[in-house]
Structure formats: structure tokens, C-alpha cells
Write an enzyme that holds these catalytic residues in place. Sequence first.
Site, PDB file in Angstrom:
ATOM      1  N   TYR A  38      23.980 175.154  37.410  1.00  0.00           N
ATOM      2  CA  TYR A  38      23.648 173.871  38.029  1.00  0.00           C
ATOM      3  C   TYR A  38      24.118 172.706  37.182  1.00  0.00           C
ATOM      4  O   TYR A  38      24.523 172.880  36.027  1.00  0.00           O
ATOM      5  CB  TYR A  38      22.147 173.785  38.298  1.00  0.00           C
ATOM      6  CG  TYR A  38      21.283 173.476  37.075  1.00  0.00           C
ATOM      7  CD1 TYR A  38      21.066 174.435  36.089  1.00  0.00           C
ATOM      8  CD2 TYR A  38      20.699 172.221  36.911  1.00  0.00           C
ATOM      9  CE1 TYR A  38      20.268 174.151  34.980  1.00  0.00           C
ATOM     10  CE2 TYR A  38      19.902 171.932  35.804  1.00  0.00           C
ATOM     11  CZ  TYR A  38      19.697 172.893  34.847  1.00  0.00           C
ATOM     12  OH  TYR A  38      18.924 172.607  33.753  1.00  0.00           O
ATOM     13  N   LYS A 151      24.880 176.378  31.696  1.00  0.00           N
ATOM     14  CA  LYS A 151      23.794 175.653  32.371  1.00  0.00           C
ATOM     15  C   LYS A 151      23.270 176.519  33.524  1.00  0.00           C
ATOM     16  O   LYS A 151      23.530 176.261  34.709  1.00  0.00           O
ATOM     17  CB  LYS A 151      24.258 174.271  32.832  1.00  0.00           C
ATOM     18  CG  LYS A 151      23.101 173.300  33.005  1.00  0.00           C
ATOM     19  CD  LYS A 151      23.557 171.868  32.982  1.00  0.00           C
ATOM     20  CE  LYS A 151      22.498 170.877  33.442  1.00  0.00           C
ATOM     21  NZ  LYS A 151      21.253 170.882  32.690  1.00  0.00           N
ATOM     22  N   GLU A 184      16.867 172.249  20.391  1.00  0.00           N
ATOM     23  CA  GLU A 184      16.896 171.060  21.258  1.00  0.00           C
ATOM     24  C   GLU A 184      15.561 170.988  21.968  1.00  0.00           C
ATOM     25  O   GLU A 184      14.648 171.757  21.663  1.00  0.00           O
ATOM     26  CB  GLU A 184      18.067 171.150  22.253  1.00  0.00           C
ATOM     27  CG  GLU A 184      18.031 172.386  23.142  1.00  0.00           C
ATOM     28  CD  GLU A 184      19.246 172.520  24.063  1.00  0.00           C
ATOM     29  OE1 GLU A 184      19.877 171.507  24.399  1.00  0.00           O
ATOM     30  OE2 GLU A 184      19.538 173.668  24.456  1.00  0.00           O
ATOM     31  N   LEU A 208      22.624 173.567  24.955  1.00  0.00           N
ATOM     32  CA  LEU A 208      23.447 173.095  26.068  1.00  0.00           C
ATOM     33  C   LEU A 208      24.401 172.017  25.540  1.00  0.00           C
ATOM     34  O   LEU A 208      23.970 171.145  24.780  1.00  0.00           O
ATOM     35  CB  LEU A 208      22.546 172.480  27.144  1.00  0.00           C
ATOM     36  CG  LEU A 208      23.302 172.034  28.385  1.00  0.00           C
ATOM     37  CD1 LEU A 208      23.646 173.241  29.250  1.00  0.00           C
ATOM     38  CD2 LEU A 208      22.499 171.031  29.186  1.00  0.00           C
TER      39      LEU A 208
HETATM   40  N1  PDD Z   1      18.533 168.925  31.611  1.00  0.00           N
HETATM   41  N2  PDD Z   1      19.270 170.434  26.846  1.00  0.00           N
HETATM   42  C1  PDD Z   1      18.753 171.105  27.893  1.00  0.00           C
HETATM   43  C2  PDD Z   1      18.130 172.436  27.667  1.00  0.00           C
HETATM   44  C3  PDD Z   1      18.807 170.534  29.188  1.00  0.00           C
HETATM   45  O1  PDD Z   1      18.313 171.198  30.229  1.00  0.00           O
HETATM   46  C4  PDD Z   1      19.396 169.248  29.351  1.00  0.00           C
HETATM   47  C5  PDD Z   1      19.513 168.608  30.687  1.00  0.00           C
HETATM   48  C6  PDD Z   1      19.901 168.589  28.220  1.00  0.00           C
HETATM   49  C7  PDD Z   1      20.575 167.253  28.330  1.00  0.00           C
HETATM   50  O2  PDD Z   1      21.821 167.421  28.954  1.00  0.00           O
HETATM   51  P1  PDD Z   1      22.539 166.222  29.730  1.00  0.00           P
HETATM   52  O3  PDD Z   1      22.683 165.116  28.772  1.00  0.00           O
HETATM   53  O4  PDD Z   1      23.860 166.782  30.129  1.00  0.00           O
HETATM   54  O5  PDD Z   1      21.644 165.860  30.871  1.00  0.00           O
HETATM   55  C8  PDD Z   1      19.839 169.220  26.988  1.00  0.00           C
HETATM   56  C9  PDD Z   1      18.700 168.480  32.974  1.00  0.00           C
HETATM   57  C10 PDD Z   1      18.725 167.001  33.123  1.00  0.00           C
HETATM   58  C11 PDD Z   1      17.680 169.184  33.871  1.00  0.00           C
HETATM   59  O6  PDD Z   1      17.544 170.393  33.698  1.00  0.00           O
HETATM   60  O7  PDD Z   1      17.093 168.544  34.741  1.00  0.00           O
END
Ligand code: PDD
Length: 286
Positions: A38, A151, A184, A208
Site C-alpha cells: 500500500y 510497505k 522507527e 520503511l
Molecule cells: N505510515 N514508518 C512506518 C512503519 C510507517 O508506516 C510510515 C507511514 C512511516 C512514514 O512514511 P511516509 O513518510 O512515507 O509516510 C514510517 C503511513 C502513513 C500509514 O501507514 O498510514
Amino acid sequence: MGASPGEEIAYVNGEFMPLGEAMIPIEDRGFQFADGVYEVVATYRGSPFAIEEHMQRLQRSLAEIRIDHDVSSMPPLIEEGIKRSGFDEALVYIQITRGVAPRHHEFPAQPPRPTVVMTVKELRRPDPQLHASGVKVISTPDLRWKRCDIKSIALLPNILAKQLAHEAKAYEALLVDEEGYVTEGSSTSSFLVQDDVVCTTPPSSRILPSITRSVLCEIITELGITLEEKNSTLADYLAADEVFLAGTTTEAMPVIAIDDAIISGGEPGPLTRKIREAFVDSVRNR
Ligand code: PDD
């Protein structure tokens, strides 16, 4: 709450419809096995932010789990979904699964058509008050698999961690691996500041490749602040001058407490504020 007039939209395999009408078969492998990937994309001034980076990451995630699907046709569909929704600012969720097939663990002998789903909802950024005051987080063991760079829609360990945070009235859970390093957050990247140096976990299969993280890393370097990609323990975070989180909806969020320890005197620190301001300027002027 000034909700903009608009309608939550879904897109399923080529067709747009109101979100409430969208349906997926029970034997979709996303539903049965979490066999899919996703993306989450936010708009700024109505335009999807860092769309190329999100599409590259989606294409890579698909390749890593061996789903043969080309995402190059997605950006116009995303634009169309945003337009159809009518929201001023939208949150776009894209999910691609291996498709519908009788439930056997191995890939279906005849590859089914991947299920391509998108939803478009009104974007609710965190309360500005949170950015002003900073947030509390908790720490919890990182129970995820060894390919966190994909992801994947299999988010159970992330969800359990976030629920613990929620129950502790905290914004996020920092995930701590078996060696004691913070990888993270459950849905965010994490940064700490120590002696004017910003540190964040180096890219690897343990985290991620966050888009917001890489945009912030560029901004930090442009600001002339020293950036080090290195692993930090929970003890390093607890002793840090400042800590902040990063993510698509979170943007750059100051952390003022971890578990029972106060960080940065209980107020957003100066470098965090500077980095956040530069981020907000850059996304509004992109
Ligand atoms: N989550 N780390 C993890 C485990 C994440 O699921 C996310 C994002 C991030 C930040 O990634 P980005 O900057 O590309 O949004 C880091 C999304 C927003 C979610 O699962 O809703």
C-alpha cells in the site's frame, strides 16, 4: 470543524464509486493473507505530495513481493480521485493485492488480476496544537518481520504497538529491536537531536523508506545542520536534547516525553521547530 464539501470516494479495479458502495471478494488474497502492499499520499493545496517518490516505492514493494503490476497509470487516477472527491485537501490510500483466488498459501498457478484499490478521504492533519505543544510517546518491542522496507499491508505488530500508545494516551509507540535500538515509530520515522547533530536510523530492511524522512533529511542538510544516519538505542533517545517523528500526515512532530521521561524540558526543541518550519515552507511552496 470546517469540513469541506466533498464525498469519500473509492476506486476498485478501474471504477470509481462512493466509498460505501465499494466491495472486495472474500477470497481476495489481501483479505485472506495480507498479500499486498500500500501507499498513503497526502495533498498540499490539492496536489498529491511527492507522488513520484510514492509511486517508485509502490513499484518497488510490488516487485519485492513478486506482484507483476505496472503503477505508471496511477498518478492520473489519483488526480481524478482527488477531483471527484471534491475535498480541498485529501488523503489517498492505495492498496494493491495479488488478487482473488481460492485460498492456498502458494501463489495461484494462473496469476489473478491484481486488485487495485484506492480510497480518497478528507485529509485531517494533526491538531496544530500538537505541533505546538509536542507529543508523548511510549516505547515497545519491535515485533515486526525482517522486511520492514516493504510497505506491506500486514500491519498487525504496528497496530498492536499503536494501540498500546493509544491506551497510554500517547501519540506514537517507538519500536525497539532485540539489540535495544529504536528502529522507527509504529507508523512514523523517528529522529533525535544530540549536541546539534540530527540522527536517524539508516535505511535498511529494518525500517520503511519513509518519504517524509527523506524530504526532512534533505531539508536538514540544506539548513546546514549535521545529519547522521546511525542506529540509536532507547537510552540515546531518552538522553537526547530533542526527539521528533516524521510521516505523511504527522509531518515533523516534536516529542516531549518518552514513557515517563521528559524530553527537551517538556517543550519542542529549537532544531525541531526550525526543521518543521522549513518543511512547512517547502511543502507550501513546492
Ligand atoms: N505510515 N514508518 C512506518 C512503519 C510507517 O508506516 C510510515 C507511514 C512511516 C512514514 O512514511 P511516509 O513518510 O512515507 O509516510 C514510517 C503511513 C502513513 C500509514 O501507514 O498510514
